[in-house]
Design an enzyme around this catalytic site. Sequence first.
Site, mmCIF file in Angstrom:
data_model
loop_
_atom_site.group_PDB
_atom_site.id
_atom_site.type_symbol
_atom_site.label_atom_id
_atom_site.label_comp_id
_atom_site.label_asym_id
_atom_site.label_seq_id
_atom_site.Cartn_x
_atom_site.Cartn_y
_atom_site.Cartn_z
ATOM 1 N N ILE A 137 -17.444 4.995 -59.919
ATOM 2 C CA ILE A 137 -16.798 5.527 -58.503
ATOM 3 C C ILE A 137 -15.566 4.993 -57.966
ATOM 4 O O ILE A 137 -14.795 5.489 -58.084
ATOM 5 C CB ILE A 137 -18.071 6.631 -58.026
ATOM 6 N N CYS A 138 -16.086 3.820 -57.912
ATOM 7 C CA CYS A 138 -14.624 3.289 -57.528
ATOM 8 C C CYS A 138 -13.289 2.920 -58.360
ATOM 9 O O CYS A 138 -12.524 2.777 -57.711
ATOM 10 C CB CYS A 138 -15.751 1.677 -56.359
ATOM 11 N N THR A 139 -13.985 2.467 -59.418
ATOM 12 C CA THR A 139 -13.023 2.266 -60.415
ATOM 13 C C THR A 139 -12.289 3.622 -60.296
ATOM 14 O O THR A 139 -10.683 4.129 -60.248
ATOM 15 C CB THR A 139 -13.369 1.617 -61.700
#
Length: 152
Positions: free
Chosen positions: A45-47
């Site tokens: 999700i962060c990527t």
Amino acid sequence: MALKVGDKVPVFESKDTKGAHFDSQEIIGKKPAVIYFYPKDNTSICTAQACSFRDQYQDFKDLGAEVIGVSNDSVASHQEFAKEHALPFILLSDENKKIKTLFGIPPALFGLLPGRVTYVVDKNGIIVLIFNSMLGGKHISEALIALKKIVS
């Protein structure tokens, strides 16, 4: 205590992706900014969130705003993350959690992961939007909507 809409962003310092000293006063209070806190480099999700900010970075620049990502990861981790995904914006290392504490970022997922919160700040350094959601992709559209309201 958590910052709220209408609060002035506190002064903070850190190391950026290049390992250089970053002083928030060089940007905050001079132009609009989007400061987004995320849990961890190289997680799915962060990527996706970082790549969405990358893909729409020119839209933020066109509105005169700078994008600043903050996580507890090291400068070395940020360097690899930024290089691998061609991230053009500032990433700050908050290993000691000082910036997170200044902003009052709440933990997510039963306190196990740092929260995912985006702040949109006007050119005077005043918070105009706080968006708190584990849905990474939504942060970009919400930030752009808020910026368009304050620069038009």
